[in-house]
Write a protein that holds these residues in place. Structure first.
Motif, PDB file in Angstrom:
ATOM      1  N   LYS A   1      19.906  57.999  12.125  1.00  0.00           N
ATOM      2  CA  LYS A   1      19.660  56.695  12.959  1.00  0.00           C
ATOM      3  C   LYS A   1      19.868  56.754  14.343  1.00  0.00           C
TER       4      LYS A   1
ATOM      5  N   LEU B   1      16.766  58.188  16.252  1.00  0.00           N
ATOM      6  CA  LEU B   1      15.985  57.443  16.252  1.00  0.00           C
ATOM      7  C   LEU B   1      16.181  56.330  17.668  1.00  0.00           C
ATOM      8  N   ALA B   2      17.542  56.206  17.920  1.00  0.00           N
ATOM      9  CA  ALA B   2      18.045  55.254  18.736  1.00  0.00           C
ATOM     10  C   ALA B   2      17.570  55.912  20.046  1.00  0.00           C
TER      11      ALA B   2
ATOM     12  N   GLU C   1      12.144  51.203  15.540  1.00  0.00           N
ATOM     13  CA  GLU C   1      13.084  50.217  15.353  1.00  0.00           C
ATOM     14  C   GLU C   1      13.276  49.927  13.782  1.00  0.00           C
TER      15      GLU C   1
ATOM     16  N   LYS D   1      14.564  52.805  11.839  1.00  0.00           N
ATOM     17  CA  LYS D   1      16.157  52.872  12.125  1.00  0.00           C
ATOM     18  C   LYS D   1      16.641  51.611  11.357  1.00  0.00           C
TER      19      LYS D   1
END
Lengths: 97, 97
Positions: free
Chosen positions: A42, A45-46, B39, B42
């Motif tokens: 995560k 991805l951020a 997003e 995520k």
């Protein structure tokens, strides 16, 4: 996946687990490891998302406005119009034009 | 990847782009689409993480404590001990034992 996270891996990966007060250290650690793996993905991805904003900024887009329009585009059209109209109303009420 | 996100896809995917005031609608949309894709991934990971906490809860682990220990485990050992000692000090100062 490489992250900027600088935590000391050794502390987690080498520590032996114990069963304490009816809590299985091994099971607990297995859950924590699974959570950690996904949290790291995560985070990656951020970071990728951050890179896209930076890239867009690099070609002249305003990142703050891009974030706003991203959020607005995701909204249901009716809901968005309702929010926008209400904002206009409140703005007018306090003399912002 | 299936998400719980209920936004109307059609509004984004079918709308034609325009170039307005020197802003290329097509380029803007390309950035938004890339951001959206990441997003969504995520969000899917966040849901998976939530599922793990629920699973752990299902076998008797307290989710709130699990979140705390996850965060503590990620911390540098010295930093964690420092925070814990300071908390103990403050607790003692206000009579919590």
């Amino acid at each position: 996946m490489a992250t900027a996270n600088a935590r000391a891996n050794t502390a987690n990966d080498m520590t032996e687990t114990k069963d304490v007060g009816g809590v299985s250290g091994q099971r607990l650690r297995a859950y924590l490891d699974r959570i950690e793996k996904l949290e790291e993905e995560k985070k990656a991805l951020a970071d990728d998302i951050k890179d896209i904003y930076a890239e867009a900024k690099g070609v002249g887009f305003d990142a703050k406005t891009l974030r706003k329009v991203y959020r607005l585009r995701k909204m249901n059209t009716d809901k968005r119009r309702e929010e926008e109209e209400l904002l206009e109303l409140y703005k007018a009420a306090v003399g912002l034009d």
